[in-house]
Design a protein around this motif. Structure first.
Motif, PDB file in Angstrom:
ATOM      1  N   ALA A 131       0.863  -1.179   0.000  1.00 29.85           N
ATOM      2  CA  ALA A 131       0.000   0.000   0.000  1.00 29.85           C
ATOM      3  C   ALA A 131       0.895   1.222   0.000  1.00 29.85           C
ATOM      4  N   GLY A 132       0.961   1.924  -1.122  1.00 30.50           N
ATOM      5  CA  GLY A 132       1.889   3.038  -1.222  1.00 30.50           C
ATOM      6  C   GLY A 132       3.314   2.541  -1.046  1.00 30.50           C
ATOM      7  N   ASN A 133       3.999   3.073  -0.052  1.00 27.28           N
ATOM      8  CA  ASN A 133       5.373   2.655   0.212  1.00 27.28           C
ATOM      9  C   ASN A 133       5.479   1.596   1.300  1.00 27.28           C
ATOM     10  N   ALA A 134       4.352   1.046   1.726  1.00 24.34           N
ATOM     11  CA  ALA A 134       4.357   0.067   2.816  1.00 24.34           C
ATOM     12  C   ALA A 134       4.184  -1.345   2.287  1.00 24.34           C
ATOM     13  N   TRP A 135       4.980  -2.249   2.836  1.00 25.07           N
ATOM     14  CA  TRP A 135       4.834  -3.675   2.601  1.00 25.07           C
ATOM     15  C   TRP A 135       4.213  -4.315   3.842  1.00 25.07           C
ATOM     16  N   LEU A 136       3.435  -5.372   3.634  1.00 23.02           N
ATOM     17  CA  LEU A 136       2.971  -6.187   4.749  1.00 23.02           C
ATOM     18  C   LEU A 136       2.952  -7.645   4.331  1.00 23.02           C
ATOM     19  N   GLY A 137       3.576  -8.473   5.149  1.00 19.66           N
ATOM     20  CA  GLY A 137       3.518  -9.914   4.956  1.00 19.66           C
ATOM     21  C   GLY A 137       2.742 -10.563   6.086  1.00 19.66           C
ATOM     22  N   VAL A 138       1.828 -11.472   5.746  1.00 18.66           N
ATOM     23  CA  VAL A 138       1.010 -12.181   6.727  1.00 18.66           C
ATOM     24  C   VAL A 138       1.199 -13.675   6.499  1.00 18.66           C
ATOM     25  N   ARG A 139       1.411 -14.404   7.586  1.00 19.94           N
ATOM     26  CA  ARG A 139       1.623 -15.845   7.442  1.00 19.94           C
ATOM     27  C   ARG A 139       0.907 -16.601   8.555  1.00 19.94           C
ATOM     28  N   VAL A 140       0.214 -17.662   8.166  1.00 17.57           N
ATOM     29  CA  VAL A 140      -0.350 -18.604   9.123  1.00 17.57           C
ATOM     30  C   VAL A 140       0.782 -19.500   9.606  1.00 17.57           C
ATOM     31  N   LEU A 141       0.970 -19.551  10.918  1.00 14.82           N
ATOM     32  CA  LEU A 141       2.059 -20.343  11.486  1.00 14.82           C
ATOM     33  C   LEU A 141       1.523 -21.719  11.853  1.00 14.82           C
ATOM     34  N   SER A 142       1.468 -22.572  10.856  1.00 16.64           N
ATOM     35  CA  SER A 142       0.878 -23.884  11.014  1.00 16.64           C
ATOM     36  C   SER A 142       1.716 -24.751  11.929  1.00 16.64           C
ATOM     37  N   SER A 143       1.060 -25.450  12.819  1.00 21.32           N
ATOM     38  CA  SER A 143       1.787 -26.367  13.698  1.00 21.32           C
ATOM     39  C   SER A 143       2.420 -27.509  12.913  1.00 21.32           C
ATOM     40  N   ALA A 144       1.850 -27.787  11.740  1.00 17.95           N
ATOM     41  CA  ALA A 144       2.418 -28.850  10.893  1.00 17.95           C
ATOM     42  C   ALA A 144       3.584 -28.346  10.060  1.00 17.95           C
ATOM     43  N   GLN A 145       3.864 -27.032  10.134  1.00 18.01           N
ATOM     44  CA  GLN A 145       4.989 -26.431   9.411  1.00 18.01           C
ATOM     45  C   GLN A 145       4.919 -26.696   7.912  1.00 18.01           C
ATOM     46  N   ARG A 146       3.724 -26.715   7.357  1.00 22.96           N
ATOM     47  CA  ARG A 146       3.596 -26.988   5.933  1.00 22.96           C
ATOM     48  C   ARG A 146       4.158 -25.826   5.119  1.00 22.96           C
ATOM     49  N   ALA A 147       4.939 -26.148   4.145  1.00 26.46           N
ATOM     50  CA  ALA A 147       5.491 -25.124   3.262  1.00 26.46           C
ATOM     51  C   ALA A 147       4.460 -24.762   2.197  1.00 26.46           C
ATOM     52  N   GLY A 148       4.771 -23.714   1.468  1.00 26.47           N
ATOM     53  CA  GLY A 148       3.904 -23.317   0.375  1.00 26.47           C
ATOM     54  C   GLY A 148       2.646 -22.639   0.872  1.00 26.47           C
ATOM     55  N   ASN A 149       1.601 -22.677   0.043  1.00 25.73           N
ATOM     56  CA  ASN A 149       0.376 -21.947   0.324  1.00 25.73           C
ATOM     57  C   ASN A 149      -0.767 -22.878   0.702  1.00 25.73           C
ATOM     58  N   SER A 150      -0.453 -24.041   1.266  1.00 25.12           N
ATOM     59  CA  SER A 150      -1.481 -25.063   1.456  1.00 25.12           C
ATOM     60  C   SER A 150      -2.213 -24.960   2.776  1.00 25.12           C
ATOM     61  N   ASN A 151      -1.803 -24.058   3.676  1.00 31.58           N
ATOM     62  CA  ASN A 151      -2.457 -24.043   4.990  1.00 31.58           C
ATOM     63  C   ASN A 151      -3.477 -22.923   5.146  1.00 31.58           C
ATOM     64  N   TYR A 152      -3.922 -22.329   4.047  1.00 30.62           N
ATOM     65  CA  TYR A 152      -4.937 -21.283   4.114  1.00 30.62           C
ATOM     66  C   TYR A 152      -5.651 -21.179   2.779  1.00 30.62           C
ATOM     67  N   LEU A 153      -6.775 -20.484   2.783  1.00 31.19           N
ATOM     68  CA  LEU A 153      -7.510 -20.122   1.576  1.00 31.19           C
ATOM     69  C   LEU A 153      -7.714 -18.615   1.577  1.00 31.19           C
ATOM     70  N   ILE A 154      -7.942 -18.051   0.414  1.00 29.61           N
ATOM     71  CA  ILE A 154      -8.370 -16.663   0.288  1.00 29.61           C
ATOM     72  C   ILE A 154      -9.851 -16.693  -0.083  1.00 29.61           C
ATOM     73  N   LYS A 155     -10.688 -16.039   0.750  1.00 34.15           N
ATOM     74  CA  LYS A 155     -12.130 -16.094   0.539  1.00 34.15           C
ATOM     75  C   LYS A 155     -12.728 -14.690   0.508  1.00 34.15           C
ATOM     76  N   GLU A 156     -13.758 -14.542  -0.312  1.00 35.54           N
ATOM     77  CA  GLU A 156     -14.574 -13.340  -0.256  1.00 35.54           C
ATOM     78  C   GLU A 156     -15.540 -13.471   0.917  1.00 35.54           C
ATOM     79  N   GLY A 157     -15.991 -12.329   1.441  1.00 41.00           N
ATOM     80  CA  GLY A 157     -16.942 -12.380   2.535  1.00 41.00           C
ATOM     81  C   GLY A 157     -18.200 -13.138   2.169  1.00 41.00           C
TER      82      GLY A 157
END
Length: 612
Positions: free
Chosen positions: A458-484
């Motif tokens: 957003a403008g000059n700001a970066w933000l990274g968000v990560r689910v810290l899975s107890s299974a330590q799964r790599a990649g994008n497999s421990n979450y979904l992106i959903k519309e409301g």
């Protein structure tokens, strides 16, 4: 940044006041008391204003058509009292500026209402100084009940019709006023010494700040007026320190799911700045505008240093703002209200509000002790997350799905160092469902998924968000992106959600700026250097913060208080307010507000305004 033109801002405040009055008068369905206040102030409709006021007061009668303590202190009247009080004090027959704009019949009926309202709300027992840290119902209800009863009884204390009449507890109006004089002088001192307000709420700010302005303008106690003026200075300095573009960042409470959490325009604190600082923004002309009307018509003026902070805080440096907030209970008193009275620990709340303020974003959180009994008005719908300077509407925040009425209690626990925040479910949470993360809709344009990270810019700001899975799964497999619209429990049209596949995993938020990481690949590399483990629900996170300092954050599991580099977070630090702009040693009652060459020291211990 160019220094703000404070004189111009103060003049703009008056322009907005006059515009607001005209809009209220032009709106056919304006709240009758809001219309009456505008009509009396402008002088454009004195008969109509008096008629509306009289009709409102005449509803405050019992079945026998006589006013009583019960009929004069209903919920409808309580919510209107701030406006009735201001209207009376500005326009009664003895007022020097607008004498006699209230007609005799209306003034008499208001005085009757005030006496009976005091009968319904005030007792000398409640006004005892032992009860300074008791809050009945909630902070806004407490102020509506008690400060309005104080000013209402002050209005009639010397009148022949009421001065010798006893209230239900056997004391005269004057005796009540004397007790409340002492109470509210101490009230302001205690908020400076041990923590400001419980409810940092986008909803409820407008329902008690107006009472502070009324106390400043109309109390006949010089000490109350002086300390209320300082309390207003402190209140608005506190707001100014961690806001961007007129939007407050950092931790909030009672921030209801939906509009109030997701949209800046629903924050009453931000809306009130239009009337106080002359900042263009949204406002309404319904009953919710009462405090905006009060602020517009108040004699209170923010000092230059607070105006400067609000309008032009330094946007080149990053800093931390910590403050201690009232939150810890020592029991619950039932003697003053059917709803109960929260009895707070007078030495402080053991709730640390932490904001990391940068030129481009503010990241804020609450740090807590899971063993502490926190008040419901502090634990309800806590908000923490990130707002962005590029657009006042952009935000990202964690939210547990509310399982009943969208209300949650103790939904999160957190630990934060500068640009890194860990969030986990609080073991005491009630009505808390799936842990999710909200992203404002416009951030979808910049969204990148990379090795488990969801990255936005957003403008000059970066933000990274990560689910810290107890299974330590790599990649994008421990979450979904959903519309409301895809989520039964959430209805929103303002953004989208990160939906973890685990129900309540810990989540990390990491911020940065283009000055630190010019390209996406630079920010990706920074995030890739972070490490974490989750063991028996306890998360350990190691990284370098944005200064390059090694940090180890530990949260949840068997930890009642989070650890930073192996040490528990100090939830009762030396300073109750701690930032480059606002500072005070805990318990001192002496507050310093500073920006550049401007400096103001508020000493709440003074016993007379003449000492300044």
């Amino acid at each position: 940044m160019r220094p703000p033109d404070l004189a111009k801002a103060r003049q703009q405040r008056r322009v907005f006041r006059d515009e607001l009055m005209q809009k209220v008068l032009a709106k056919a369905d304006s709240h009758p008391l809001v219309y009456a206040l505008a009509g009396l102030y402008t002088g454009k409709d004195l008969p109509g204003a008096n008629q509306r006021l009289l009709a409102f007061c005449e509803k405050a009668v019992g079945p026998d058509k006589q006013m009583t303590a019960t009929s004069a202190s209903t919920e409808e009247i309580k919510w209107a009292m701030r406006t009735l009080v201001r209207t009376y004090y500005l326009f009664n027959s003895k007022n020097a500026s607008f004498p006699g704009r209230l007609d005799a019949a209306t003034q008499s009926k208001l005085e009757e209402l005030f006496y009976y309202y005091g009968c319904g709300k005030s007792t000398l027992a409640r006004a005892s100084l032992e009860n300074i840290w008791h809050i009945q119902g909630s902070e806004n209800h407490d102020m509506m009940d008690l400060s309005n009863a104080y000013l209402a009884l002050q209005a009639v204390a010397d009148l022949e019709a009421y001065k010798d009449r006893k209230l239900p507890d056997g004391h005269t109006p004057a005796e009540h006023v004397k007790a409340w004089d002492a109470y509210y002088a101490r009230y302001a001192l205690e908020r400076a010494k041990n923590g400001l307000f419980v409810e940092i709420s986008p909803t409820y700010g407008k329902w008690f700040v107006g009472e502070l302005f009324n106390l400043y303008d109309f109390s006949r106690s010089p000490l109350v007026r002086h300390r209320m003026e300082m309390l207003l200075h402190l209140t608005w300095a506190d707001w100014s320190v961690d806001q961007l573009n007129g939007v407050r960042g950092g931790g909030k409470t009672r921030c209801y799911q939906g509009n109030y959490s997701e949209r800046a325009s629903f924050d009453s604190w931000d809306n009130m700045t239009r009337s106080l600082f002359g900042v263009e923004g949204t406002f309404s002309t319904d009953a919710g505008v009462q405090s905006n009307m009060i602020i517009s018509l108040s004699g209170y003026e923010p000092p230059d240093v607070v105006m400067d902070l609000a309008l032009a805080r330094d946007r080149t440096q990053s800093f931390v703002y910590q403050s201690v907030r009232p939150a810890k209970l020592v029991g619950e008193a039932k003697e003053f209200s059917d709803k109960g009275v929260y009895r707070f620990d007078a030495t402080g709340g053991r709730a640390l509000r932490y904001s990391y303020c940068t030129p481009d974003y503010i990241m804020g959180s609450w740090m807590l002790d899971t063993r502490v009994n926190y008040a419901a008005i502090n634990s309800q719908n806590r908000w923490q997350g990130v707002i962005f300077g590029a657009d006042r509407g952009l935000r990202v925040f964690p939210q547990s799905i509310g399982l009943r009425n969208g209300k949650t209690y103790n939904q999160h626990q957190s630990v934060q160092v500068r640009n890194v925040t860990l969030v986990a479910a609080d073991p005491r949470g009630t009505q808390t469902g799936h842990m999710t993360v909200f992203f404002s809709g416009d951030l979808r344009k910049t969204l990148v998924e990379n090795d488990g990270w969801v990255i936005v810019k957003a403008g000059n700001a970066w933000l990274g968000v990560r689910v810290l899975s107890s299974a330590q799964r790599a990649g994008n497999s421990n979450y979904l992106i959903k519309e409301g619209s895809e989520i039964h429990e959430i209805e929103t049209k303002y953004g989208f959600w990160l939906w973890p596949k685990e129900e309540q995993p810990p989540i990390v938020f990491v911020g940065s700026t283009a000055a630190k990481h010019p390209k996406l690949e630079d920010f990706k590399a920074y995030l890739a250097s972070h490490r974490y483990t989750v063991n028996h629900d306890r998360v350990t996170y190691t990284c370098k913060d944005d200064t390059g300092t090694e940090q180890r954050l530990e949260l949840a599991g068997d930890l009642p208080v989070p650890l930073i580099n192996g040490k528990p977070v100090n939830l009762q630090p030396e300073k109750v307010f701690d930032s480059p702009y606002l500072s005070s040693v805990h318990g001192s009652g002496i507050v310093t507000i500073q920006k550049g060459d401007r400096k103001l020291v508020l000493d709440f211990n003074t016993t007379s305004d003449k000492e300044h």
